[in-house]
Design a protein around this motif. Structure first.
Motif, PDB file in Angstrom:
ATOM      1  N   ILE A  27       0.907  -6.891   3.399  1.00  0.00           N
ATOM      2  CA  ILE A  27      -0.255  -6.386   3.171  1.00  0.00           C
ATOM      3  C   ILE A  27      -1.031  -6.106   4.540  1.00  0.00           C
ATOM      4  O   ILE A  27      -1.102  -6.913   5.502  1.00  0.00           O
ATOM      5  N   LYS A  28      -1.699  -5.011   4.556  1.00  0.00           N
ATOM      6  CA  LYS A  28      -2.650  -4.430   5.827  1.00  0.00           C
ATOM      7  C   LYS A  28      -3.958  -5.603   5.624  1.00  0.00           C
ATOM      8  O   LYS A  28      -4.289  -6.130   4.741  1.00  0.00           O
ATOM      9  N   PRO A  29      -4.591  -5.354   6.784  1.00  0.00           N
ATOM     10  CA  PRO A  29      -5.918  -6.280   6.929  1.00  0.00           C
ATOM     11  C   PRO A  29      -6.706  -5.859   5.887  1.00  0.00           C
ATOM     12  O   PRO A  29      -7.466  -6.862   5.296  1.00  0.00           O
ATOM     13  N   GLY A  30      -6.927  -4.510   5.507  1.00  0.00           N
ATOM     14  CA  GLY A  30      -7.964  -4.225   4.739  1.00  0.00           C
ATOM     15  C   GLY A  30      -7.474  -4.389   3.207  1.00  0.00           C
ATOM     16  O   GLY A  30      -8.195  -4.129   2.251  1.00  0.00           O
ATOM     17  N   THR A  31      -6.354  -4.795   2.870  1.00  0.00           N
ATOM     18  CA  THR A  31      -5.938  -5.143   1.547  1.00  0.00           C
ATOM     19  C   THR A  31      -6.114  -6.482   1.052  1.00  0.00           C
ATOM     20  O   THR A  31      -5.694  -7.481   1.768  1.00  0.00           O
ATOM     21  N   THR A  32      -6.700  -6.446  -0.289  1.00  0.00           N
ATOM     22  CA  THR A  32      -6.873  -7.946  -0.791  1.00  0.00           C
ATOM     23  C   THR A  32      -5.795  -8.609  -1.121  1.00  0.00           C
ATOM     24  O   THR A  32      -4.832  -8.213  -1.553  1.00  0.00           O
ATOM     25  N   VAL A  33      -5.754  -9.907  -0.749  1.00  0.00           N
ATOM     26  CA  VAL A  33      -4.424 -10.508  -1.001  1.00  0.00           C
ATOM     27  C   VAL A  33      -4.060 -10.947  -2.430  1.00  0.00           C
ATOM     28  O   VAL A  33      -2.813 -10.820  -2.728  1.00  0.00           O
ATOM     29  N   GLU A  34      -5.014 -11.034  -3.079  1.00  0.00           N
ATOM     30  CA  GLU A  34      -4.901 -11.042  -4.705  1.00  0.00           C
ATOM     31  C   GLU A  34      -3.954 -10.128  -5.220  1.00  0.00           C
ATOM     32  O   GLU A  34      -3.120 -10.241  -6.300  1.00  0.00           O
ATOM     33  N   TYR A  35      -3.934  -8.793  -4.751  1.00  0.00           N
ATOM     34  CA  TYR A  35      -2.917  -7.657  -5.194  1.00  0.00           C
ATOM     35  C   TYR A  35      -1.819  -8.270  -5.267  1.00  0.00           C
ATOM     36  O   TYR A  35      -0.610  -7.542  -5.498  1.00  0.00           O
ATOM     37  N   LEU A  36      -1.288  -9.176  -4.140  1.00  0.00           N
ATOM     38  CA  LEU A  36       0.093  -9.623  -4.224  1.00  0.00           C
ATOM     39  C   LEU A  36       0.497 -10.711  -5.139  1.00  0.00           C
ATOM     40  O   LEU A  36       1.925 -10.931  -5.501  1.00  0.00           O
ATOM     41  N   ALA A  37      -0.427 -11.071  -6.011  1.00  0.00           N
ATOM     42  CA  ALA A  37      -0.150 -12.096  -7.135  1.00  0.00           C
ATOM     43  C   ALA A  37       1.125 -12.010  -8.130  1.00  0.00           C
ATOM     44  O   ALA A  37       1.665 -12.405  -8.434  1.00  0.00           O
ATOM     45  N   GLU A  62       0.729  -1.402  -0.027  1.00  0.00           N
ATOM     46  CA  GLU A  62       0.197  -0.044  -0.088  1.00  0.00           C
ATOM     47  C   GLU A  62       0.888   1.390   0.115  1.00  0.00           C
ATOM     48  O   GLU A  62       0.291   2.373  -0.100  1.00  0.00           O
ATOM     49  N   ALA A  63       2.316   1.084   0.070  1.00  0.00           N
ATOM     50  CA  ALA A  63       2.966   2.325   0.393  1.00  0.00           C
ATOM     51  C   ALA A  63       3.828   2.734  -0.821  1.00  0.00           C
ATOM     52  O   ALA A  63       4.392   3.862  -0.656  1.00  0.00           O
ATOM     53  N   LYS A 121      -6.397 -15.373   3.769  1.00  0.00           N
ATOM     54  CA  LYS A 121      -5.305 -14.698   2.874  1.00  0.00           C
ATOM     55  C   LYS A 121      -3.997 -15.743   2.641  1.00  0.00           C
ATOM     56  O   LYS A 121      -3.504 -15.987   1.790  1.00  0.00           O
ATOM     57  N   VAL A 122      -3.684 -16.068   3.961  1.00  0.00           N
ATOM     58  CA  VAL A 122      -2.532 -16.902   4.198  1.00  0.00           C
ATOM     59  C   VAL A 122      -2.805 -18.320   3.442  1.00  0.00           C
ATOM     60  O   VAL A 122      -2.064 -18.810   2.632  1.00  0.00           O
ATOM     61  N   HIS A 123      -4.047 -18.841   3.631  1.00  0.00           N
ATOM     62  CA  HIS A 123      -4.292 -20.329   2.844  1.00  0.00           C
ATOM     63  C   HIS A 123      -4.232 -20.032   1.215  1.00  0.00           C
ATOM     64  O   HIS A 123      -3.658 -20.704   0.488  1.00  0.00           O
ATOM     65  N   TRP A 124      -4.862 -18.961   0.993  1.00  0.00           N
ATOM     66  CA  TRP A 124      -4.737 -18.563  -0.597  1.00  0.00           C
ATOM     67  C   TRP A 124      -3.408 -18.596  -0.950  1.00  0.00           C
ATOM     68  O   TRP A 124      -3.044 -19.289  -2.206  1.00  0.00           O
ATOM     69  N   LEU A 125      -2.548 -17.772  -0.269  1.00  0.00           N
ATOM     70  CA  LEU A 125      -1.000 -17.664  -0.637  1.00  0.00           C
ATOM     71  C   LEU A 125      -0.392 -19.080  -0.720  1.00  0.00           C
ATOM     72  O   LEU A 125       0.241 -19.258  -1.689  1.00  0.00           O
ATOM     73  N   ARG A 126      -0.750 -19.676   0.374  1.00  0.00           N
ATOM     74  CA  ARG A 126      -0.023 -21.144   0.568  1.00  0.00           C
ATOM     75  C   ARG A 126      -0.328 -21.924  -0.772  1.00  0.00           C
ATOM     76  O   ARG A 126       0.361 -22.789  -1.303  1.00  0.00           O
ATOM     77  N   MET A 132      -0.513  -9.249   7.506  1.00  0.00           N
ATOM     78  CA  MET A 132      -0.849  -8.657   8.935  1.00  0.00           C
ATOM     79  C   MET A 132      -2.026  -9.016   9.561  1.00  0.00           C
ATOM     80  O   MET A 132      -3.043  -8.945   8.895  1.00  0.00           O
ATOM     81  N   THR A 133      -1.910  -9.447  10.764  1.00  0.00           N
ATOM     82  CA  THR A 133      -3.137 -10.042  11.342  1.00  0.00           C
ATOM     83  C   THR A 133      -3.462  -9.114  12.607  1.00  0.00           C
ATOM     84  O   THR A 133      -4.255  -9.498  13.515  1.00  0.00           O
ATOM     85  N   VAL A 134      -2.942  -7.977  12.504  1.00  0.00           N
ATOM     86  CA  VAL A 134      -3.559  -6.690  13.238  1.00  0.00           C
ATOM     87  C   VAL A 134      -3.290  -5.432  12.414  1.00  0.00           C
ATOM     88  O   VAL A 134      -2.541  -5.371  11.440  1.00  0.00           O
ATOM     89  N   GLU A 135      -4.093  -4.524  12.704  1.00  0.00           N
ATOM     90  CA  GLU A 135      -3.983  -3.189  11.927  1.00  0.00           C
ATOM     91  C   GLU A 135      -2.403  -2.777  12.481  1.00  0.00           C
ATOM     92  O   GLU A 135      -2.210  -2.550  13.736  1.00  0.00           O
TER      93      GLU A 135
END
Ligand code: DX5
Ligand code: ZN
Length: 218
Positions: free
Chosen positions: A118-128, A95-96, A158-163, A140-143
């Motif tokens: 990625i922060k909690p509010g960010t969709t994990v697919e953006y990392l793809a 996000e930065a 999100k972790v599961h999707w990445l794995r 991140m599992t906290v803000e």
């Protein structure tokens, strides 16, 4: 993917006694140090910068792995100073920056491993688009902002999707992880576990061993 590693977030340390606490945590079995850098801009808090990292590197010697969690705006600006200070991995927030790809290249050219958070509010697919170019993804599992917050179980998909998408990628869970929540991270597929307050508040060796055993058995 490498086996389970337990990283100590030093944010919950007695920052007036940081070096000694890091020595104690590493002696207690922490696999690496997770250094939370905040600039009071990307997050509304400020912690420390490269002078502290440099002092820690001097005191701890070359061995300990420093995972820099850069909760900063424009993370491009700090790459050179962090490698000089002795960082091993430069983990910045998707996000930065407008140019994640260019930053990945710069970090590598400076001899560090690349982490993308990625922060909690960010969709994990953006990392793809970047997942095959980085060494580690940080979910991140906290803000982001401070230690001792409650674990956000809703981040586990999100972790599961990445794995499932990237079986060999190192995946780090960071925030509110302790004896009661580490199994959720491990079952979802995280292999790098950051913990701060949970380790600092009890017998560190026992907690670190428990976190590693639960993570390795998942
Ligand atoms: C929060 C930091 C985390 C946090 C972890 O912004 O990125 O690393 O300090 O500490 P605990 O385990 O206490 O949540
Ligand atoms: Zn962190």
């Amino acid at each position: 993917v490498s086996g389970c590693k337990i990283g100590l977030s030093i944010l919950s340390s007695d920052l007036a006694n940081l070096g000694a606490e890091c020595v104690q945590m590493l002696d207690s079995g922490a696999d690496y140090l997770h250094l939370d850098v905040m600039d009071r801009h990307f997050v509304p808090y400020i912690t420390f910068g490269h002078p502290v990292v440099e002092s820690l590197r001097k005191q701890l010697g070359q061995d300990p792995f420093f995972d820099m969690h850069m909760m900063v705006s424009r993370p491009e600006q700090w790459v050179k100073s962090k490698v000089v200070a002795g960082a091993n991995q430069y983990t910045y927030h998707l996000e930065a920056t407008e140019s994640p790809g260019a930053l990945i290249k710069d970090i590598r050219e400076n001899g560090m491993k690349v982490g993308l958070a990625i922060k909690p509010g960010t969709t994990v697919e953006y990392l793809a688009p970047w997942a095959n170019q980085i060494d580690m993804a940080l979910v991140m599992t906290v803000e982001p902002g401070f230690g001792g917050q409650k674990f956000m179980e809703g981040m586990m998909p999100k972790v599961h999707w990445l794995r499932t998408q990237f079986p060999t990628l190192d995946i780090e869970a960071d925030g509110g992880v302790g004896p009661d929540t580490v199994h959720k991270c491990a079952e979802a597929g995280a292999n790098m576990i950051v913990s701060g307050s949970a380790i600092m508040s009890e017998a560190p060796r026992a907690v670190i061993n428990l976190l590693r055993n639960v993570c390795s058995e998942a």
